[in-house]
Design a protein around this motif. Structure first.
Motif, short mmCIF file in Angstrom:
data_model
loop_
_atom_site.label_atom_id
_atom_site.label_comp_id
_atom_site.label_asym_id
_atom_site.label_seq_id
_atom_site.Cartn_x
_atom_site.Cartn_y
_atom_site.Cartn_z
N GLY A 98 0.79 -1.23 0.00
CA GLY A 98 0.00 0.00 0.00
C GLY A 98 0.82 1.28 0.00
N PRO A 99 1.60 1.53 1.07
CA PRO A 99 2.28 2.82 1.14
C PRO A 99 3.22 3.06 -0.04
N SER A 100 3.93 2.01 -0.52
CA SER A 100 4.88 2.23 -1.61
C SER A 100 4.15 2.36 -2.96
N PHE B 14 -10.30 4.84 -5.58
CA PHE B 14 -9.90 3.97 -4.46
C PHE B 14 -11.11 3.25 -3.88
N THR B 15 -10.94 1.98 -3.56
CA THR B 15 -11.88 1.28 -2.69
C THR B 15 -11.07 0.63 -1.59
N GLY B 16 -11.51 0.80 -0.36
CA GLY B 16 -10.79 0.22 0.77
C GLY B 16 -11.29 0.84 2.06
N SER B 17 -10.44 0.85 3.06
CA SER B 17 -10.86 1.33 4.38
C SER B 17 -10.94 2.86 4.40
N LYS C 142 -5.14 13.36 1.06
CA LYS C 142 -3.89 14.04 1.44
C LYS C 142 -2.87 13.96 0.28
N TYR C 143 -2.73 12.77 -0.29
CA TYR C 143 -1.79 12.61 -1.41
C TYR C 143 -2.14 13.58 -2.54
N ALA C 144 -3.43 13.70 -2.82
CA ALA C 144 -3.86 14.58 -3.92
C ALA C 144 -3.55 16.03 -3.58
N GLY D 37 -22.17 5.53 6.03
CA GLY D 37 -23.48 5.68 5.39
C GLY D 37 -23.46 5.01 4.02
N LEU D 38 -23.05 3.74 4.00
CA LEU D 38 -22.97 3.05 2.70
C LEU D 38 -24.31 2.45 2.33
N GLY D 39 -24.89 1.66 3.24
CA GLY D 39 -26.18 1.04 2.97
C GLY D 39 -27.04 1.04 4.21
P1 NAD Z 1 -7.19 -1.17 2.88
O1 NAD Z 1 -7.67 0.23 2.95
O2 NAD Z 1 -6.26 -1.65 3.92
O3 NAD Z 1 -6.44 -1.45 1.50
C1 NAD Z 1 -7.04 -1.14 0.26
C2 NAD Z 1 -5.96 -0.87 -0.75
O4 NAD Z 1 -5.20 0.27 -0.33
C3 NAD Z 1 -4.95 -2.01 -0.93
O5 NAD Z 1 -4.63 -2.13 -2.30
C4 NAD Z 1 -3.75 -1.53 -0.13
O6 NAD Z 1 -2.53 -2.03 -0.61
C5 NAD Z 1 -3.82 -0.03 -0.34
N1 NAD Z 1 -3.19 0.73 0.74
C6 NAD Z 1 -3.05 0.38 2.04
N2 NAD Z 1 -2.39 1.34 2.73
C7 NAD Z 1 -2.08 2.32 1.84
C8 NAD Z 1 -1.40 3.57 1.94
N3 NAD Z 1 -0.89 4.00 3.09
N4 NAD Z 1 -1.29 4.32 0.82
C9 NAD Z 1 -1.80 3.89 -0.36
N5 NAD Z 1 -2.44 2.72 -0.52
C10 NAD Z 1 -2.59 1.94 0.57
O7 NAD Z 1 -8.52 -2.04 2.79
P2 NAD Z 1 -8.64 -3.61 2.73
O8 NAD Z 1 -8.30 -4.15 4.08
O9 NAD Z 1 -7.91 -4.14 1.54
O10 NAD Z 1 -10.21 -3.79 2.44
C11 NAD Z 1 -11.16 -3.70 3.43
C12 NAD Z 1 -11.79 -2.32 3.48
O11 NAD Z 1 -12.29 -1.95 2.20
C13 NAD Z 1 -12.97 -2.28 4.40
O12 NAD Z 1 -12.91 -1.11 5.17
C14 NAD Z 1 -14.15 -2.24 3.46
O13 NAD Z 1 -15.32 -1.69 3.99
C15 NAD Z 1 -13.62 -1.45 2.32
N6 NAD Z 1 -14.39 -1.70 1.09
C16 NAD Z 1 -15.25 -0.74 0.63
C17 NAD Z 1 -16.02 -0.97 -0.50
C18 NAD Z 1 -16.98 0.07 -1.03
O14 NAD Z 1 -17.35 -0.02 -2.20
N7 NAD Z 1 -17.34 1.08 -0.26
C19 NAD Z 1 -15.91 -2.17 -1.17
C20 NAD Z 1 -15.04 -3.14 -0.68
C21 NAD Z 1 -14.27 -2.88 0.46
#
Ligand code: NAD
Length: 498
Positions: A225-227, A243-246, A255-257, A429-431
């Protein structure tokens, strides 16, 4: 998709060497510049699936330069819409033809049941690419109603170079939303899969090139992620970052932007979806089934999983009993067995996190109604069965924080107002879901619920034709539907004096 393969067939195939493990840049598989690799682990038994090339700053820079070159050369962005559509349609067909290989990679990386990978993940991925392909020659521009001495054209143009950073829970589905919309919009793209699930994206991208997407238009850089993700987020030549994730990591991308080129950022983040179940719920059996599948599917590793059951006290006991009965049909099993309904937790860190939350819930005073202890249907596998907490109170950590595992909490309420207040009292507030037989109440409360999607008397029905995304800290921007293309294109006005 018919699935005639047996557990033994899938197990045998899983034992074969994985074909693609390098980075995919400029239409070719290449090692990381550093030569480094990382282990890809199978959560079914803890075995090492493959050594995967570990991209870093230099590799991301190279992929961005290639994407920028292809974009500026117009090899994709200026291809006739009909031709681009046909290439993407062929790609969807190739995804279907390679469904078994894609599904197995998804199952080996994520611990999903093989039938889900095949019939849900890969099938949706192909449908999504087909749907985005079909949009390409159907989206028209506009002519503005201005004075007749001029004419103003309003057109959508690609943004340029797109970076997509995705999580591990639905790698192919989420990637197809982003890559499909970005390519339909005429952009070039670099995809950064999660480090837990690096493999399916490599075949997905190779199939794109085999279908005719010009080399260098779609690149995949695996890494951490970070790299890797951080370099994409801060890159001066990336025009849009999806981005999709946490929620925590999503905020880094803002912040990056801000610290780089003010690139456009769209964020699909976490959730803590409530089911508001009123005493006039039309059918408790249907509700129980939707609630159980809605939180235990994919072992609870779904961003919009319905993790909070906000239920009228008059029906709580009966509903909990029904949810428990359904949950007994969703027990963890071997991920290679086509009859398995629930697979593993994705990795050891996530497994520990979910177990820690189960401990926190008990320490906070909630009581375990069902489950709570890991099981091991395959040796060395990391599985947690459906777990239901009763006596969950608003404000408890298990009520507020995203656990991202198969854990449901039941919160007992005595009025509709209290139910709506608790449902909305979340950073997310996703669903949200609502169960009532009263049509007026359904409309009124659906409007009050602060979420990107509200389901009434159902749960998790979805389609590529409907937008998906969050309110509040569940994100900004939308995947799916024609609205998602707005996130990958810029509006241009051309004003001509006549
Ligand atoms: P995560 O945020 O840890 O990682 C997601 C992506 O971000 C990965 O590719 C990771 O390598 C990258 N990443 C991690 N740290 C980073 C950093 N410091 N800088 C840049 N990139 C970085 O999430 P996860 O554990 O892979 O997935 C679970 C999370 O994703 C949960 O919170 C879940 O709710 C969320 N999610 C949201 C949706 C949606 O559509 N809202 C869908 C699926 C999952």
């Amino acid at each position: 998709m018919a699935n005639a393969l047996t557990t033994a067939d899938w197990t045998k195939r899983a034992g074969q060497k994985v074909a693609r493990t390098q980075l995919f840049i400029d239409g070719k598989f290449v090692d990381a510049a550093s030569g480094k690799t990382f282990e890809s682990i199978n959560p079914r038994d803890g075995s090492v699936i493959a050594q995967v090339a570990e991209g870093d700053v230099e590799d991301v820079n190279r992929a961005v330069a290639v994407a920028k070159r292809t974009f500026e050369a117009g090899v994709w962005s200026e291809m006739a819409p009909l031709d681009r559509k046909n290439v993407m349609l062929k790609w969807a067909q190739l995804i279907r033809e390679n469904a078994e290989e894609l599904a197995l990679l998804e199952t080996m990386n994520c611990g999903k049941p093989i039938s889900d990978s095949l019939n849900v993940d890969v099938a949706s991925c192909a449908n999504n690419i087909q749907w985005y392909a079909e949009t390409i020659d159907k989206l028209y521009g506009e002519i503005a109603p201005i004075p007749r001495d001029s004419i103003a054209l309003i057109e959508r143009e690609p943004m340029g170079v797109v970076g997509a950073v995705v999580p591990w829970n639905y790698p192919l589905i989420i990637s197809s939303w982003k890559v499909g919309a970005a390519l339909a919009g005429g952009n070039s793209i670099i995809l950064k899969p999660a480090e837990q699930s690096p493999l399916s994206a490599l075949l997905f991208a190779e199939l794109a090139v085999r279908a005719g997407v010009p080399e260098g238009v779609f690149n995949v850089v695996n890494g951490f992620g970070p790299s890797c993700g951080g370099t994409l987020g801060k890159h001066m030549d990336v025009n849009k970052l999806a981005f999709t994730g946490s929620t925590e990591v999503g905020k880094y991308f803002l912040k990056y932007a801000a610290e780089s080129n003010a690139k456009a950022v769209s964020l699909e983040l976490g959730g803590k979806t409530p089911h508001v179940v009123l005493s006039d719920c039309p059918d408790l059996d249907s509700a129980a089934s939707a609630i159980a599948w809605g939180v235990f599917y994919n072992a609870g590793q779904t961003c919009h999983a319905g993790t909070r059951m906000v239920v009228d006290q008059k029906i709580e006991d009966e509903l909990l009993e029904k949810v428990r009965k359904v949950s007994e049909t969703i027990m963890p099993g071997d991920t290679y067995d086509p009859s398995t309904a629930m697979g593993t937790i994705v990795d050891r860190a996530q497994f520990d996190r979910v177990n820690e939350y189960i401990g926190i819930g008990q320490a906070e005073g909630a009581t375990i109604h069902t489950g709570g202890k890991p099981v091991e249907p395959t040796k060395g596998g990391i599985y947690i069965p459906p777990t239901i907490f009763q006596n969950v109170k608003p404000g408890m950590r298990i009520e507020k924080e995203e656990i991202f595992g198969p854990v449901l909490g039941s919160i007992r309420v005595s009025s509709e107002e209290e139910a709506v207040r608790i449902a909305n009292d979340s950073q997310y507030g996703l669903g949200a879901a609502l169960w009532t037989r009263d049509v007026s109440k359904a409309h009124k409360i659906a409007r009050q619920l602060r979420a990107g999607t509200v389901w009434v008397n159902t749960f998790d029905r979805s389609s590529i034709t409907t937008p998906f995304g969050g309110f509040k800290q569940s994100g900004t921007g939308r995947d799916r539907s024609l609205h998602s293309i707005e996130g990958y294109t810029n509006l241009k006005t051309t004003w001509i004096q006549l």
